[in-house]
Design a protein around this motif. Structure first.
Motif, short mmCIF file in Angstrom:
data_model
loop_
_atom_site.label_atom_id
_atom_site.label_comp_id
_atom_site.label_asym_id
_atom_site.label_seq_id
_atom_site.Cartn_x
_atom_site.Cartn_y
_atom_site.Cartn_z
N TYR A 228 75.29 -4.91 59.12
CA TYR A 228 75.98 -6.12 59.61
C TYR A 228 75.22 -6.82 60.73
N ARG A 229 74.04 -6.31 61.08
CA ARG A 229 73.27 -6.85 62.21
C ARG A 229 74.12 -6.90 63.46
N GLY A 230 74.89 -5.87 63.67
CA GLY A 230 75.79 -5.85 64.83
C GLY A 230 75.67 -4.55 65.59
N ARG A 231 76.75 -4.24 66.29
CA ARG A 231 76.83 -3.02 67.08
C ARG A 231 78.25 -2.50 66.91
N LEU A 232 78.49 -1.26 67.36
CA LEU A 232 79.88 -0.81 67.46
C LEU A 232 80.60 -1.77 68.41
N ALA A 233 81.87 -1.98 68.13
CA ALA A 233 82.62 -3.04 68.81
C ALA A 233 82.78 -2.80 70.31
N SER A 234 82.64 -3.87 71.06
CA SER A 234 83.09 -3.85 72.46
C SER A 234 84.38 -4.66 72.49
N ILE A 235 85.28 -4.29 73.38
CA ILE A 235 86.60 -4.92 73.44
C ILE A 235 86.81 -5.43 74.85
N HIS A 236 87.16 -6.70 74.95
CA HIS A 236 87.21 -7.33 76.27
C HIS A 236 88.56 -7.91 76.64
N SER A 237 89.58 -7.61 75.84
CA SER A 237 90.91 -8.11 76.21
C SER A 237 91.99 -7.28 75.52
N ARG B 70 95.00 0.31 61.90
CA ARG B 70 96.08 1.20 61.50
C ARG B 70 96.40 1.05 60.02
N THR B 71 96.26 -0.17 59.52
CA THR B 71 96.56 -0.37 58.10
C THR B 71 95.38 0.02 57.21
N ARG B 72 94.21 0.23 57.81
CA ARG B 72 93.02 0.52 57.01
C ARG B 72 92.63 1.99 57.02
N VAL B 73 92.91 2.68 58.09
CA VAL B 73 92.47 4.08 58.18
C VAL B 73 93.67 4.94 58.56
N ASN B 74 93.68 6.16 58.05
CA ASN B 74 94.80 7.01 58.41
C ASN B 74 94.37 8.19 59.27
N ASN B 75 93.15 8.16 59.75
CA ASN B 75 92.67 9.26 60.58
C ASN B 75 93.23 9.21 61.99
N GLY B 76 93.75 8.07 62.40
CA GLY B 76 94.34 7.99 63.72
C GLY B 76 93.40 7.54 64.82
N ARG B 77 92.08 7.74 64.62
CA ARG B 77 91.15 7.31 65.66
C ARG B 77 89.95 6.64 65.01
N VAL B 78 89.42 5.63 65.70
CA VAL B 78 88.21 4.95 65.21
C VAL B 78 87.23 4.80 66.37
N TRP B 79 85.95 4.87 66.05
CA TRP B 79 84.92 4.65 67.08
C TRP B 79 84.91 3.20 67.55
N ILE B 80 84.80 3.05 68.86
CA ILE B 80 84.43 1.76 69.42
C ILE B 80 83.16 2.02 70.23
N GLY B 81 82.54 0.97 70.76
CA GLY B 81 81.20 1.13 71.32
C GLY B 81 81.09 1.55 72.77
N GLU C 123 81.65 13.82 66.19
CA GLU C 123 82.77 13.77 65.24
C GLU C 123 82.52 12.67 64.23
N ARG C 124 83.03 12.87 63.02
CA ARG C 124 82.85 11.86 61.98
C ARG C 124 84.17 11.11 61.82
N LEU C 125 84.14 9.83 62.09
CA LEU C 125 85.37 9.03 62.10
C LEU C 125 85.08 7.63 61.56
N PRO C 126 86.13 6.93 61.15
CA PRO C 126 85.96 5.52 60.81
C PRO C 126 85.54 4.76 62.08
N PHE C 127 85.13 3.53 61.94
CA PHE C 127 84.59 2.83 63.11
C PHE C 127 84.76 1.32 62.98
N ILE C 128 84.58 0.64 64.09
CA ILE C 128 84.68 -0.82 64.12
C ILE C 128 83.36 -1.40 64.60
N CYS C 129 82.76 -2.24 63.75
CA CYS C 129 81.54 -2.95 64.15
C CYS C 129 81.92 -4.33 64.63
N GLU C 130 81.04 -4.91 65.42
CA GLU C 130 81.17 -6.34 65.72
C GLU C 130 79.81 -6.96 65.39
#
Ligand SMILES: *[C@@H]1O[C@H](CO)[C@@H](O)[C@H](O)[C@H]1NC(C)=O
Length: 196
Positions: A102-111, A123-134, A188-195
């Motif tokens: 995606y030419r991106g990075r793991l997500a940063s969250i600013h708000s 929550r609607t996409r993964v059922n593991n309960g946790r996702v990587w952020i950057g 750990e192996r988990l789902p993740f969010i890219c930006e």
């Protein structure tokens, strides 16, 4: 503008004063500049030598393993593009998927706004309960230094009580049940969010 995240992250133990690291100064300098996020796409000081060694060529997620969403920040009116990936990877491999696919990075969250929207969508996409952020944290003196792998400014945080951990270097997950962040072993192996 209030910057609660920075205070939250710098946990100071009694009797110790936080030290201002060069990286923190850089992050502060970048805070609020429009190009800060994209600078990061190019370089990252987050190299994890041990994880680097096991890096293999990444396979891009299939379309049905991903969910894209755009979030416009109500304050700055800037739009950030995110993609939630259901396939589980360790932090480093997830970072490579974000970069290669995606030419991106793991997500940063600013708000809080973005955090809630990402939480609800994840929550609607993964059922593991946790996702990587950057976010990556490491102990500095008696406090914790936090930064985003895209090198954007550290101006917001939503840690679970008791986090980030002071006991070492950690990667960060967002809990899809309550949106709170916690320190997590980078392997750990988990789902993740890219930006991107
Ligand atoms: C997000 O915005 C881009 C344009 O910046 C657009 O191409 C894309 O389709 C949008 N994605 C979603 C999920 O709305």
């Amino acid at each position: 503008m209030a910057l609660p995240g920075r205070k939250r992250c710098l946990l100071v133990l009694p009797g110790q004063r936080p030290t201002m690291q060069p990286c923190l100064l850089l992050a502060l300098a970048l805070l609020g500049t429009a190009s800060a996020r994209h600078l990061a796409a190019v370089t990252s000081e987050v190299a994890e030598p041990e994880l680097e060694a096991e890096a293999e060529d990444v396979e891009c997620p299939l379309e049905d393993e991903t969910k894209a969403l755009n979030i416009t920040d109500p304050q700055s009116a800037r739009t950030f593009r995110y993609i939630i990936v259901r396939r589980c990877q360790n932090f480093h491999t997830a970072q490579r998927v974000c970069s290669r696919c995606y030419r991106g990075r793991l997500a940063s969250i600013h708000s809080y706004h973005a955090n809630v929207l990402l939480q609800c969508r994840a929550r609607t996409r993964v059922n593991n309960g946790r996702v990587w952020i950057g976010a990556i944290t490491r102990p500095v003196g008696g406090s914790v230094f936090c930064h985003w792998s895209d090198n954007s400014g550290w101006n917001y945080a939503y840690w679970l009580h008791g986090y980030p951990l002071l006991t070492g270097r950690f990667c960060t997950t967002l809990c899809t049940a309550n949106g709170r962040w916690r320190s997590t072993n980078c392997r750990e192996r988990l789902p993740f969010i890219c930006e991107y």
